[in-house]
Design a protein around this motif. Structure first.
Motif, PDB file in Angstrom:
ATOM      1  N   PRO A  25     -46.877  82.829  -2.177  1.00 27.84           N
ATOM      2  CA  PRO A  25     -47.986  82.512  -3.100  1.00 27.84           C
ATOM      3  C   PRO A  25     -49.253  82.077  -2.389  1.00 27.84           C
ATOM      4  CG  PRO A  25     -45.938  81.573  -3.892  1.00 27.84           C
ATOM      5  CD  PRO A  25     -45.667  82.067  -2.503  1.00 27.84           C
ATOM      6  N   LEU A  26     -49.111  81.324  -1.291  1.00 32.83           N
ATOM      7  CA  LEU A  26     -50.291  80.918  -0.525  1.00 32.83           C
ATOM      8  C   LEU A  26     -50.990  82.150   0.038  1.00 32.83           C
ATOM      9  CD1 LEU A  26     -51.981  78.606   0.602  1.00 32.83           C
ATOM     10  CD2 LEU A  26     -50.443  78.563   2.590  1.00 32.83           C
ATOM     11  N   LEU A  29     -53.418  72.791  -6.750  1.00 32.39           N
ATOM     12  CA  LEU A  29     -52.608  71.590  -6.598  1.00 32.39           C
ATOM     13  C   LEU A  29     -51.122  71.951  -6.543  1.00 32.39           C
ATOM     14  CD1 LEU A  29     -52.322  68.527  -6.478  1.00 32.39           C
ATOM     15  CD2 LEU A  29     -52.389  68.498  -8.994  1.00 32.39           C
ATOM     16  N   GLY A  30     -50.708  72.838  -7.437  1.00 29.82           N
ATOM     17  CA  GLY A  30     -49.311  73.261  -7.432  1.00 29.82           C
ATOM     18  C   GLY A  30     -48.918  73.934  -6.140  1.00 29.82           C
ATOM     19  N   PHE A  48     -46.239  73.837  -1.003  1.00 27.55           N
ATOM     20  CA  PHE A  48     -46.341  74.073   0.434  1.00 27.55           C
ATOM     21  C   PHE A  48     -45.824  72.878   1.219  1.00 27.55           C
ATOM     22  CE2 PHE A  48     -48.596  74.053   4.502  1.00 27.55           C
ATOM     23  CZ  PHE A  48     -48.268  75.322   4.980  1.00 27.55           C
ATOM     24  N   ILE A  49     -46.079  71.666   0.705  1.00 27.81           N
ATOM     25  CA  ILE A  49     -45.531  70.468   1.346  1.00 27.81           C
ATOM     26  C   ILE A  49     -44.009  70.537   1.342  1.00 27.81           C
ATOM     27  CG2 ILE A  49     -45.251  67.959   1.111  1.00 27.81           C
ATOM     28  CD1 ILE A  49     -48.147  67.889   0.056  1.00 27.81           C
ATOM     29  N   GLY A  50     -43.455  70.974   0.204  1.00 30.13           N
ATOM     30  CA  GLY A  50     -41.999  71.131   0.128  1.00 30.13           C
ATOM     31  C   GLY A  50     -41.481  72.126   1.137  1.00 30.13           C
ATOM     32  N   ILE A  91     -41.455  70.846  -8.302  1.00 33.16           N
ATOM     33  CA  ILE A  91     -42.601  70.155  -8.903  1.00 33.16           C
ATOM     34  C   ILE A  91     -43.866  71.000  -8.750  1.00 33.16           C
ATOM     35  CG2 ILE A  91     -44.117  68.147  -8.701  1.00 33.16           C
ATOM     36  CD1 ILE A  91     -41.610  66.531  -7.888  1.00 33.16           C
ATOM     37  N   GLY A  92     -44.016  71.618  -7.591  1.00 32.39           N
ATOM     38  CA  GLY A  92     -45.183  72.476  -7.355  1.00 32.39           C
ATOM     39  C   GLY A  92     -45.239  73.643  -8.317  1.00 32.39           C
ATOM     40  N   VAL A  93     -44.097  74.251  -8.603  1.00 29.61           N
ATOM     41  CA  VAL A  93     -44.036  75.354  -9.562  1.00 29.61           C
ATOM     42  C   VAL A  93     -44.484  74.880 -10.942  1.00 29.61           C
ATOM     43  CG1 VAL A  93     -42.534  76.983 -10.756  1.00 29.61           C
ATOM     44  CG2 VAL A  93     -42.207  76.569  -8.313  1.00 29.61           C
TER      45      VAL A  93
END
Length: 298
Positions: free
Chosen positions: A108-109, A129-130, A135-137, A290-292
């Protein structure tokens, strides 16, 4: 919000979950295929199996296309299927199926960056933000190592870059499908793009590898071939049809969100196969989910 909109959202999320299960299982199938076949053989046969399965759909439709459509479909076949098939097989010669599935979540990035650079697309703050949280995950999942909590970038096997390159290919593919194929149906995009790269895959497989010899003479080759056939037909042909439907009915970013859930499925299969799952993996998975939610909630 209308009933039609709710039904459409429900359908898109259903397709997202189904596709996550299919593609999340692809990495363990690649792993099984690599027990007998080389990365090149795995990648080429995956394309051959998928394209052959869809030939009854692709052949009658090719004659109706103009030169521009054929050119764009060749590009889709290369960056959306052919090249990534080889890259993922090569990556898994040194990476676990779990880690490969996790790295795949960078797609996605790639979609956002390539869309902004080459297709004049925009990204909302909510989507951004998502993507950042997810990405952090992914970063946490990639850098976890046994015995030291969280590692560093130098702990990542260099074969991870094969997966990153595959994600870049997917980023181009998603945007091309969304913006260059307004009239073609998803099944036409999938079937024809695979048919157009089939001759290259088949020539490589038959003329430049020991594939035929291994199938006849190596113990376990038929079983491995079965796994790769499942990978090609279900994990490539049918999955790409589902995926292209999502790209056309939703957005490239939403469709690419499948790669946030794929790691969960990939890690599940990896654990069953003896790969280690640590506390950090659970933290990373939670961040991805959470990002999703943040990136796609209305």
């Amino acid at each position: 919000m209308s009933t039609t909109t709710n039904d459409s959202n429900l359908k898109n999320w259903g397709l997202l979950i189904l596709l996550s299960l299919i593609w999340g299982s692809s990495f363990i199938l690649i792993k099984r295929g690599l027990e007998v076949f080389s990365p090149g053989e795995v990648g080429a046969y995956r394309i051959v199996a998928a394209a052959t399965f869809l030939l009854p759909l692709s052949i009658p439709r090719i004659k109706n296309l103009d030169k521009t459509q054929i050119k764009n479909l060749i590009i889709v076949g290369l960056v959306g299927s052919f090249i990534p098939a080889f890259l993922f097989a090569k990556a898994q010669t040194e990476l676990s199926s779990s880690l490969t599935g996790v790295l795949n979540a960078l797609t996605p990035l790639s979609v956002v960056v390539i869309g902004a650079l080459f297709f004049s697309s925009k990204i909302t703050r909510r989507n951004g933000l998502g993507l950042a949280i997810a990405f952090i995950g992914v970063f946490i999942l990639v850098t976890v190592k046994e015995g030291s909590g969280f590692g560093a970038f130098n702990d990542i096997n260099s074969h991870a870059f094969y997966v990153i390159l595959a994600c870049i290919c997917y980023g181009f593919n998603l945007n091309i499908i969304k913006y260059k194929f307004v009239k073609l149906k998803p099944i036409e995009i999938t079937a024809i793009s695979l048919a157009l790269v089939l001759p290259v895959a088949l020539t490589y497989l038959m003329a430049n590898t020991q594939f035929s010899y291994k199938v006849v003479n190596i113990d376990g080759a038929l079983e491995a071939l079965g796994y790769l056939t499942l990978l090609g037909v279900l994990g490539t042909a049918i999955a790409l049809i589902i995926f292209n439907i999502m790209v056309k009915t939703a957005t490239p970013v939403f469709a690419a969100s499948v790669t946030y859930i794929i790691p969960i499925v990939a890690i599940f299969w990896g654990v069953l196969d003896g790969e280690v799952l640590l506390l950090g993996h659970y933290i990373g998975i939670a961040a991805v989910i959470i990002g999703v939610w943040v990136g796609n909630r209305r």
